[in-house]
Enzyme design. Structure first.
Site, PDB file in Angstrom:
ATOM      1  N   ASP A  29       0.962  -1.135  -0.180  1.00  0.00           N
ATOM      2  CA  ASP A  29       0.034   0.032   0.060  1.00  0.00           C
ATOM      3  C   ASP A  29       0.909   1.354  -0.049  1.00  0.00           C
ATOM      4  O   ASP A  29       0.430   2.209  -0.451  1.00  0.00           O
ATOM      5  CB  ASP A  29      -0.971  -0.082   1.243  1.00  0.00           C
ATOM      6  N   GLU A  52       9.708 -10.347  -2.423  1.00  0.00           N
ATOM      7  CA  GLU A  52      10.995  -9.254  -2.569  1.00  0.00           C
ATOM      8  C   GLU A  52      12.241  -9.712  -2.865  1.00  0.00           C
ATOM      9  O   GLU A  52      13.116  -9.255  -3.569  1.00  0.00           O
ATOM     10  CB  GLU A  52      10.782  -8.260  -1.411  1.00  0.00           C
ATOM     11  N   HIS A 115       1.283   0.300  10.384  1.00  0.00           N
ATOM     12  CA  HIS A 115       1.639  -1.056  10.092  1.00  0.00           C
ATOM     13  C   HIS A 115       2.993  -0.935   9.127  1.00  0.00           C
ATOM     14  O   HIS A 115       3.492  -0.061   8.605  1.00  0.00           O
ATOM     15  CB  HIS A 115       0.609  -1.777   9.238  1.00  0.00           C
ATOM     16  N   HIS A 116       3.748  -2.109   9.213  1.00  0.00           N
ATOM     17  CA  HIS A 116       4.869  -2.255   8.725  1.00  0.00           C
ATOM     18  C   HIS A 116       6.174  -1.640   9.481  1.00  0.00           C
ATOM     19  O   HIS A 116       7.040  -1.486   8.828  1.00  0.00           O
ATOM     20  CB  HIS A 116       4.881  -1.977   7.222  1.00  0.00           C
ATOM     21  N   GLY A 412      27.579 -16.098  -2.383  1.00  0.00           N
ATOM     22  CA  GLY A 412      26.992 -17.275  -2.531  1.00  0.00           C
ATOM     23  C   GLY A 412      25.735 -17.625  -1.922  1.00  0.00           C
ATOM     24  O   GLY A 412      25.497 -18.429  -1.171  1.00  0.00           O
ATOM     25  N   ASP A 439      18.961 -29.114  -6.980  1.00  0.00           N
ATOM     26  CA  ASP A 439      17.423 -29.170  -6.501  1.00  0.00           C
ATOM     27  C   ASP A 439      17.617 -28.509  -5.160  1.00  0.00           C
ATOM     28  O   ASP A 439      16.404 -27.637  -4.901  1.00  0.00           O
ATOM     29  CB  ASP A 439      17.078 -30.586  -6.509  1.00  0.00           C
ATOM     30  N   ASN A 466      20.004 -33.905  -7.522  1.00  0.00           N
ATOM     31  CA  ASN A 466      20.842 -35.106  -6.822  1.00  0.00           C
ATOM     32  C   ASN A 466      20.886 -35.558  -5.407  1.00  0.00           C
ATOM     33  O   ASN A 466      21.641 -35.482  -4.584  1.00  0.00           O
ATOM     34  CB  ASN A 466      22.516 -34.906  -7.044  1.00  0.00           C
ATOM     35  N   GLY A 468      19.508 -33.538  -2.729  1.00  0.00           N
ATOM     36  CA  GLY A 468      19.823 -32.437  -1.465  1.00  0.00           C
ATOM     37  C   GLY A 468      20.868 -31.839  -1.604  1.00  0.00           C
ATOM     38  O   GLY A 468      21.495 -31.395  -2.749  1.00  0.00           O
ATOM     39  N   GLU A 472      27.301 -29.130   0.720  1.00  0.00           N
ATOM     40  CA  GLU A 472      27.420 -29.261   2.166  1.00  0.00           C
ATOM     41  C   GLU A 472      27.639 -30.655   2.625  1.00  0.00           C
ATOM     42  O   GLU A 472      28.354 -30.774   3.641  1.00  0.00           O
ATOM     43  CB  GLU A 472      25.801 -28.844   2.948  1.00  0.00           C
TER      44      GLU A 472
END
Length: 556
Positions: A29, A52, A115-116, A412, A439, A466, A468, A472
């Protein structure tokens, strides 16, 4: 009362002057009335995003191809959702104009609990947060609007980084005067005395070197100095290498291009040629852990000449202000042409397997996928590679002349390239865009597939399934639950996100299935192509496998 020429018109005119033809964002708004201006503005198209953060990523991708981009969100909730994307643009020198629609001046002056907000009557919390990830910020008023808009946009032009504009909803329609002169009148220039001193002191250093090398990085792309880099290479004969973030800055088919440097993880010839160079001309490059094999480069600072966007630096001296363009052009004219036979140049093209790719009846593996993709690429393509297996598989893959490469090795932020693809394709609809994304990353920003189908863009998306978070897993917790993700039926998503949209979808697991999908993608000029490529969970590009070990050690 509706004024003939307003603050909103002034802002849009200046954005248009920068070549911005699309405005990304999410309505709220506090920006709705200004969005009416955007919709009505000739030459500016509104692109509504699904959130956003995605809008900020899309703007980043747009700016990397177009030169500049803009997005608008509402106050507080909207701008904080976008701040991660803006931080990435700041880290990697991408000029994005972040506009925040804010409550009225009266509301802010009276400290009302609207608000916000945080309910404390203060309205500068979020703009102060943006001070850390933008090079200029402003709160527009009727009195300061023209001067402040020009000030922050010039800062973005000069430093190639984001800026933040807060536009109260009661200011956009206030009267303003039209711009009297173009922004481009005030771009940065070099100091002739500093340039002359640099040439007199550094030209002999380069001329004396027996094994010099040029090491280029992503700032060559940001400051559009690719032609000047090519001229320096051609006129001096010095071999060229790049850091992976700078792919696209130099023609990888050029006879002086020797490969993408990754410190000790480079090919043996390349590592030795760079680390033992007696003069390194480092142009627009910032060595990071992700692009240097975990800081495993071994060349000496004493042999280093750094050419940055606005200075030339050695261990003994800094010459400034000198623009990168002027430094490259001046050195091209002064440095003596080298004898190519004495420079130990082994072009990348001679290092590659030039044989035609022979399809095998077996499941797709990472190394075979990227080998096949190198044959699929065409001149002038835009290649986007998501951080992870995609980025490190593509980093050392040879790309054709005039190909643009988009990745995010410094910031990254996973999921970045998917919305960035929306931006990069809209920035130039005449270039074929190809995205490589895993993925895990895809699941963060998948909603933007809806916007792509709505915009009827036609990129080729390779989703590497692959199972996952492979990066990591390679660093820590190979079999831990936190590196797992739920399995989606990815090939059905185009229909889910746009039931009436049009797309070409494939799920492939073998090389023959991949070949069929590639041939179909090659001939598809009507719609988006979505190819899910299934690979084994533990399969990864060799560069990533080695780098992951270094990251694990670095984190320990």
């Amino acid at each position: 009362m509706k004024h003939e020429y307003t603050v909103g018109n002034y802002l849009l005119d200046r954005l248009s002057e920068l070549g911005i033809r699309h405005m990304f964002g999410v309505p709220g708004d506090y920006n709705l009335a200004f969005l009416d201006n955007v919709i009505d503005y000739e030459g500016m198209e509104w692109v509504g995003n699904r959130n956003e953060l995605n809008a900020a990523y899309a703007a980043d991708g747009y700016a990397r191809i177009n030169g500049f981009a803009a997005l608008i969100t509402t106050f507080g909730v909207g701008e904080l959702s976008a701040i991660n994307g803006i931080a990435g643009s700041y880290a990697e020198h991408v000029p994005v104009v972040k506009i925040t629609g804010a409550p009225t001046t009266k509301v802010m002056d009276n400290g009302l609990y609207v608000h916000h907000t945080l309910g404390d009557g203060k309205f500068d919390h979020f703009s102060r947060m943006f001070q850390e990830v933008t090079v200029a910020q402003t709160l527009l008023t009727q009195e300061n609007a023209a001067q402040e808009i020009d000030r922050v946009l010039l800062a973005s032009m000069t430093e190639k980084r984001p800026v933040h504009i807060t536009l109260p909803i009661d200011v956009y329609d206030k009267p303003a005067n039209k711009p009297e002169s173009p922004l481009h009148d005030e771009v940065a220039t070099s100091n002739h005395e500093a340039l002359s001193q640099m040439l007199s002191e550094l030209t002999p250093m380069i001329d004396k070197a027996k094994q010099p090398v040029i090491l280029a990085g992503y700032e060559v792309n940001r400051y559009e100095n690719r032609e000047e880099l090519l001229a320096l290479a051609d006129k001096t004969g010095i071999p060229v290498t790049i850091l992976s973030g700078g792919k696209g800055a130099f023609n990888e088919e050029h006879p002086q291009f020797i490969g993408v440097y990754n410190g000790e993880l480079s090919a043996p010839y390349l590592q030795k040629r760079v680390d033992e160079a007696d003069c390194i001309i480092q142009i627009g490059a910032k060595p990071t852990d992700s692009t240097t094999g975990g800081f495993s480069y071994n060349f000496s600072d004493k042999d280093l000449i750094q050419i940055t966007p606005f200075s030339v630096i050695t261990t003994k001296q800094k010459y400034a202000p000198i623009t990168m363009k002027d430094a490259l052009l001046a050195l091209s004219e002064r440095v003596t042409q080298k004898n190519s036979e004495e420079l130990n140049i082994l072009p990348l093209q001679s290092q590659l397997n030039q044989n035609a790719f022979e399809v095998k009846e077996e499941n797709i593996k990472q190394n075979r996928f990227f080998e096949r993709l190198s044959h699929f690429m065409k001149e002038k393509d835009v290649l986007l590679a998501e951080q992870g297996t995609s980025y490190y598989g593509a980093a050392t893959m040879a790309i054709p002349k005039n190909t643009m490469f988009i990745g995010q090795p410094l910031w990254g932020s996973i999921g970045f390239t998917f919305p960035a693809l929306l931006g990069s394709q809209l920035a130039d609809m005449n270039r074929r865009n190809i995205l490589l994304i895993g993925d895990g990353s895809f699941q963060l920003t998948a909603q933007e597939l809806s916007t792509m189908l709505d915009q009827k863009i036609k990129p080729i998306i390779f989703l590497i399934n692959n199972d996952g978070y492979t990066v990591e897993r390679a660093i820590h917790g190979e079999n831990q639950a936190y590196n797992d993700i739920p399995m989606w039926d990815y090939k059905k998503l185009p229909e889910v996100f746009s039931p009436e949209g049009k797309s070409l979808t494939y799920k492939v697991q073998t090389e023959t299935e991949l070949e069929e999908a590639l041939k179909a993608a090659e001939n598809n000029h009507d719609c988006l192509t979505f190819i899910e490529v299934v690979m084994h969970r533990d399969d990864k590009p060799e560069l990533l496998a080695q780098l992951s070990k270094r990251f694990a050690k670095q984190n320990g």
